[in-house]
Design a protein around this motif. Structure first.
Motif, PDB file in Angstrom:
ATOM      1  N   ALA A   1       0.831  -1.202   0.000  1.00 36.20           N
ATOM      2  CA  ALA A   1       0.000   0.000   0.000  1.00 36.20           C
ATOM      3  C   ALA A   1       0.866   1.253   0.000  1.00 36.20           C
ATOM      4  N   GLU A   2       1.977   1.194   0.730  1.00 36.94           N
ATOM      5  CA  GLU A   2       2.904   2.330   0.757  1.00 36.94           C
ATOM      6  C   GLU A   2       3.559   2.530  -0.604  1.00 36.94           C
ATOM      7  N   VAL A   3       3.864   1.444  -1.275  1.00 33.83           N
ATOM      8  CA  VAL A   3       4.426   1.531  -2.624  1.00 33.83           C
ATOM      9  C   VAL A   3       3.446   2.242  -3.556  1.00 33.83           C
ATOM     10  N   GLU A   4       2.195   1.843  -3.500  1.00 33.89           N
ATOM     11  CA  GLU A   4       1.190   2.460  -4.365  1.00 33.89           C
ATOM     12  C   GLU A   4       0.992   3.932  -4.012  1.00 33.89           C
ATOM     13  N   ARG A   5       1.043   4.258  -2.732  1.00 27.95           N
ATOM     14  CA  ARG A   5       0.891   5.653  -2.307  1.00 27.95           C
ATOM     15  C   ARG A   5       2.008   6.513  -2.865  1.00 27.95           C
ATOM     16  N   ARG A   6       3.212   5.978  -2.893  1.00 25.18           N
ATOM     17  CA  ARG A   6       4.345   6.754  -3.383  1.00 25.18           C
ATOM     18  C   ARG A   6       4.354   6.873  -4.900  1.00 25.18           C
ATOM     19  N   LYS A   7       3.885   5.865  -5.588  1.00 27.26           N
ATOM     20  CA  LYS A   7       3.747   5.995  -7.041  1.00 27.26           C
ATOM     21  C   LYS A   7       2.680   7.034  -7.373  1.00 27.26           C
ATOM     22  N   ALA A   8       1.601   7.047  -6.609  1.00 31.63           N
ATOM     23  CA  ALA A   8       0.554   8.056  -6.826  1.00 31.63           C
ATOM     24  C   ALA A   8       1.091   9.453  -6.538  1.00 31.63           C
ATOM     25  N   PHE A   9       1.969   9.558  -5.546  1.00 29.12           N
ATOM     26  CA  PHE A   9       2.593  10.848  -5.237  1.00 29.12           C
ATOM     27  C   PHE A   9       3.413  11.338  -6.428  1.00 29.12           C
ATOM     28  N   ILE A  10       4.189  10.453  -7.021  1.00 35.03           N
ATOM     29  CA  ILE A  10       5.010  10.823  -8.179  1.00 35.03           C
ATOM     30  C   ILE A  10       4.113  11.305  -9.322  1.00 35.03           C
ATOM     31  N   GLN A  11       3.054  10.566  -9.576  1.00 34.49           N
ATOM     32  CA  GLN A  11       2.126  10.952 -10.646  1.00 34.49           C
ATOM     33  C   GLN A  11       1.483  12.307 -10.363  1.00 34.49           C
ATOM     34  N   ASP A  12       1.118  12.530  -9.113  1.00 36.03           N
ATOM     35  CA  ASP A  12       0.483  13.790  -8.736  1.00 36.03           C
ATOM     36  C   ASP A  12       1.442  14.959  -8.914  1.00 36.03           C
ATOM     37  N   CYS A  13       2.726  14.734  -8.627  1.00 34.68           N
ATOM     38  CA  CYS A  13       3.723  15.799  -8.815  1.00 34.68           C
ATOM     39  C   CYS A  13       3.794  16.210 -10.282  1.00 34.68           C
TER      40      CYS A  13
ATOM     41  N   GLY B   1      23.410  19.711  -3.611  1.00 37.09           N
ATOM     42  CA  GLY B   1      23.952  18.668  -4.480  1.00 37.09           C
ATOM     43  C   GLY B   1      22.904  17.584  -4.600  1.00 37.09           C
ATOM     44  N   ASP B   2      23.192  16.407  -4.016  1.00 41.77           N
ATOM     45  CA  ASP B   2      22.183  15.352  -4.053  1.00 41.77           C
ATOM     46  C   ASP B   2      21.008  15.681  -3.141  1.00 41.77           C
ATOM     47  N   GLY B   3      21.128  16.742  -2.336  1.00 41.27           N
ATOM     48  CA  GLY B   3      19.996  17.198  -1.530  1.00 41.27           C
ATOM     49  C   GLY B   3      19.043  18.082  -2.303  1.00 41.27           C
ATOM     50  N   ALA B   4      19.381  18.424  -3.548  1.00 42.05           N
ATOM     51  CA  ALA B   4      18.530  19.285  -4.375  1.00 42.05           C
ATOM     52  C   ALA B   4      17.697  18.429  -5.321  1.00 42.05           C
ATOM     53  N   CYS B   5      16.410  18.700  -5.407  1.00 42.69           N
ATOM     54  CA  CYS B   5      15.545  17.950  -6.314  1.00 42.69           C
ATOM     55  C   CYS B   5      14.177  18.625  -6.358  1.00 42.69           C
ATOM     56  N   ASP B   6      13.315  18.138  -7.250  1.00 44.19           N
ATOM     57  CA  ASP B   6      11.946  18.641  -7.328  1.00 44.19           C
ATOM     58  C   ASP B   6      10.982  17.814  -6.490  1.00 44.19           C
ATOM     59  N   LEU B   7      11.254  16.537  -6.367  1.00 42.50           N
ATOM     60  CA  LEU B   7      10.426  15.658  -5.541  1.00 42.50           C
ATOM     61  C   LEU B   7      11.284  14.553  -4.947  1.00 42.50           C
ATOM     62  N   ALA B   8      10.917  14.138  -3.734  1.00 38.89           N
ATOM     63  CA  ALA B   8      11.700  13.132  -3.014  1.00 38.89           C
ATOM     64  C   ALA B   8      10.767  12.007  -2.575  1.00 38.89           C
ATOM     65  N   PRO B   9      10.525  11.033  -3.426  1.00 40.64           N
ATOM     66  CA  PRO B   9       9.509  10.006  -3.151  1.00 40.64           C
ATOM     67  C   PRO B   9       9.863   9.007  -2.054  1.00 40.64           C
ATOM     68  N   LEU B  10      11.114   9.013  -1.562  1.00 34.46           N
ATOM     69  CA  LEU B  10      11.485   8.088  -0.488  1.00 34.46           C
ATOM     70  C   LEU B  10      11.430   8.749   0.890  1.00 34.46           C
ATOM     71  N   SER B  11      11.028  10.000   0.951  1.00 36.55           N
ATOM     72  CA  SER B  11      11.005  10.735   2.216  1.00 36.55           C
ATOM     73  C   SER B  11      10.225   9.978   3.285  1.00 36.55           C
ATOM     74  N   GLY B  12      10.763   9.980   4.513  1.00 41.54           N
ATOM     75  CA  GLY B  12      10.086   9.372   5.641  1.00 41.54           C
ATOM     76  C   GLY B  12      10.383   7.902   5.842  1.00 41.54           C
ATOM     77  N   LEU B  13      10.941   7.238   4.844  1.00 41.24           N
ATOM     78  CA  LEU B  13      11.283   5.829   4.972  1.00 41.24           C
ATOM     79  C   LEU B  13      12.624   5.669   5.685  1.00 41.24           C
ATOM     80  N   VAL B  14      12.773   4.596   6.431  1.00 41.83           N
ATOM     81  CA  VAL B  14      14.083   4.261   6.983  1.00 41.83           C
ATOM     82  C   VAL B  14      14.758   3.293   6.011  1.00 41.83           C
ATOM     83  N   LYS B  15      16.041   3.034   6.240  1.00 40.32           N
ATOM     84  CA  LYS B  15      16.800   2.241   5.274  1.00 40.32           C
ATOM     85  C   LYS B  15      16.224   0.835   5.113  1.00 40.32           C
ATOM     86  N   GLY B  16      15.855   0.205   6.212  1.00 41.03           N
ATOM     87  CA  GLY B  16      15.286  -1.135   6.116  1.00 41.03           C
ATOM     88  C   GLY B  16      14.016  -1.176   5.292  1.00 41.03           C
TER      89      GLY B  16
END
Length: 275
Positions: A26-38, A182-197
């Motif tokens: 469900a989280e995967v689908e939520r993040r794909k929807a976020f990308i599409q919405d952006c 640098g790598d902290g610059a972007c338009d959208l960050a779809p992995l935000s809030g996730l931990v590494k695991g």
């Protein structure tokens, strides 16, 4: 969970542990929807992401590819595209891992921009580097590499009227483990809030091989220490960082390292100072 752990987790929007596989999907689908919405909100159709071969860019890349594929199917518009960009500095020591990531992502387009000449040309014009020790000069050059890579990604996105994807997530954000602008610059960050695991778990759920999902994380910006593991730079493990962010007990030493690093790197997570 200590008050400080809760404060930091809330500030970074940390996602609770997945209750089960259904919650993960469900989280995967939520993040794909976020990308599409952006894309929809920006009125654009193209996504650009640098692919290093690490699990973060691999997961972000696969999510982006699936998101644009779904948009193409939904709209019948072939203008929706995902561009994966290889950004080696000379010859990348783990090039095979980057190729494996690209094979898994199956991007609509793959472009390669070797940043070595640009980095070398810029560094050659900066006299302030001359008196530095080899180690300090290597550190500064590493940040230049990260910024040069983002320049390349934004140039491609500008040329193609697209958005640049970032790969920052909570476990890197808490440690300030990214180059400012640098790598902290972007338009959208779809992995935000996730931990590494959680990033690794999503990689596996998407079908990535164990080698890709469990690759030792490295920023790989130092010529003197190619492939230096993130955890060596941190002084704590990702398991400890994940536990801290999810409110679990950690050692006193890990707690102190994480909190001190978070406080010291706060400027990276904020807009520029202003009066």
């Amino acid at each position: 969970m200590s008050n400080r752990q809760r404060e930091i987790a809330d500030a970074l929007g940390v996602i609770p542990p997945f209750a089960d596989q259904a919650a993960l999907l469900a989280e995967v689908e939520r993040r794909k929807a976020f990308i599409q919405d952006c894309l929809r909100r920006a009125g654009l159709k193209v996504l650009v992401l640098g692919i290093s071969g690490g699990v973060d860019s691999t997961v972000a890349g696969r999510l982006a590819q699936q998101a644009v594929q779904a948009l193409r199917e939904e709209t019948g518009d072939d203008g929706y595209r995902f561009i994966a960009v290889r950004l080696p500095h000379g010859v990348q020591h783990d090039e095979d891992d980057a190729k494996a990531a690209l094979d898994f992502i199956q991007a609509d387009e793959v472009q390669t921009v070797n940043i070595a000449d640009g980095v070398r040309g810029l560094l050659g014009q900066i006299d302030a580097l001359t008196p530095l020790s080899a180690e300090r000069r290597d550190f500064v050059a590493g940040n230049v590499k990260a910024r040069m890579r983002m320049i390349a990604q934004f140039a491609i996105a500008n040329a193609r009227n697209g958005l640049v994807i970032g790969t920052d997530h909570a476990a890197e954000a808490v440690m300030g483990f990214f180059t400012k602008f640098g790598d902290g610059a972007c338009d959208l960050a779809p992995l935000s809030g996730l931990v590494k695991g959680q990033v690794r778990a999503i990689a596996a759920a998407l079908g990535a091989s164990e080698k890709v999902a469990q690759k030792v994380p490295t920023a790989d910006l130092e010529d003197l220490r190619p492939g230096k593991p993130d955890e060596e730079a941190y002084g704590v493990t990702y398991a400890e960082i994940d536990a801290f962010l999810q409110g679990k007990p950690v050692s006193e030493q890990a707690y102190e390292v994480i909190v001190k690093t978070y406080d010291r790197s706060q400027h990276k997570r904020e807009l520029p100072f202003a009066p």
